[in-house]
Design a protein around this motif. Sequence first.
Motif: not given
Length: 234
Positions: A61-62, A118-124, A70-74
Motif C-alpha cells: 500500500c501507499l 477498526e485497526a485498518g487491517a481489513a475493509r468492509p 507491506a500492508c498485506g504482511a502487516w
Amino acid sequence: MSGVMLRICSLFVCMLLALPVWAAQRELSGVPRVIDGDTLEVAGQRIRLGGIDAPEMQEDCLNNSGQRWACGAWATEVAQAMLAGRTVQCVDLGQRSYDRIVGRCYLGGQDVAVALIEAGAARPCLRFAREQGQEQAYLRAEQQAKRANAGVYGGPLNPIAGFCEPSRATVSISAPAVPPSADCVIKGNVSSNGRIYHMPGQRHYDQVTMRSDQTRWFCSEAEARAAGWRRARQ
C-alpha cells in the motif's frame, strides 16, 4: 392432547422461533492459527471471515507520503497479535470460498471482523456484509478507522476486490473450476434468467463453465434454494 400439553408445545415452538438465525448453524471454537488478515484456522477448519477483505499477503500500500509499505504482511501481523493464544467462537455462515468455510468469529463477544476493520487491517466487503446483515456495523467500524487514519486508511486505498462490489451480479467469493468435494457437484450459474442451479444430468449442466465471479458450487438443493437460487427447468 390436553390443554396443558398444547400450551407446552406452543411455548416450545415460540422458543424455537425466537432463536437467532445463526443458532442452528454449525459452530467451531478454539485458539486460531492466523493464515492471513481475513483467514483463520480453527479446530482444523480454515475459515474465511465473511463480509471483509484484508490485503493479500504480498500486497503493498501507499502511505500519505507516497511511500510503499507491506500492508498485506502487516494485516496478518495485526490479526496474529489480536488473537494470539485466545479462544474464538466461529459460526459457519453456510458459504464456501475455495476450500474454506465462510464464517463470522467472535473474541470475547466482539466480532473479529469489526476489530480488524477498526485497526485498518481489513475493509468492509460490502456485497457480502450486506447479505450477511453486517453492513452497518462494518461501515461504522470503517468510519472509526478513517478518523484514526488506521492502517490502510492512512493513505490512498488500493482497489477493493472485485467480488466485494455491491453492484456486481456475483454470487460467491470464488468458485474453483472443480467441485470442492465429491458431494458438492451442483452448479450455480448467474445468467440473464437469474440465479439458476443445475443438477448433474440436466440438459445444460455440462455447458456451465465454473468461473470465479459468476458461478458457485452447492452441496445440496436445499443449500442452493436457501441462498436464493432456483433449479433449472431442464
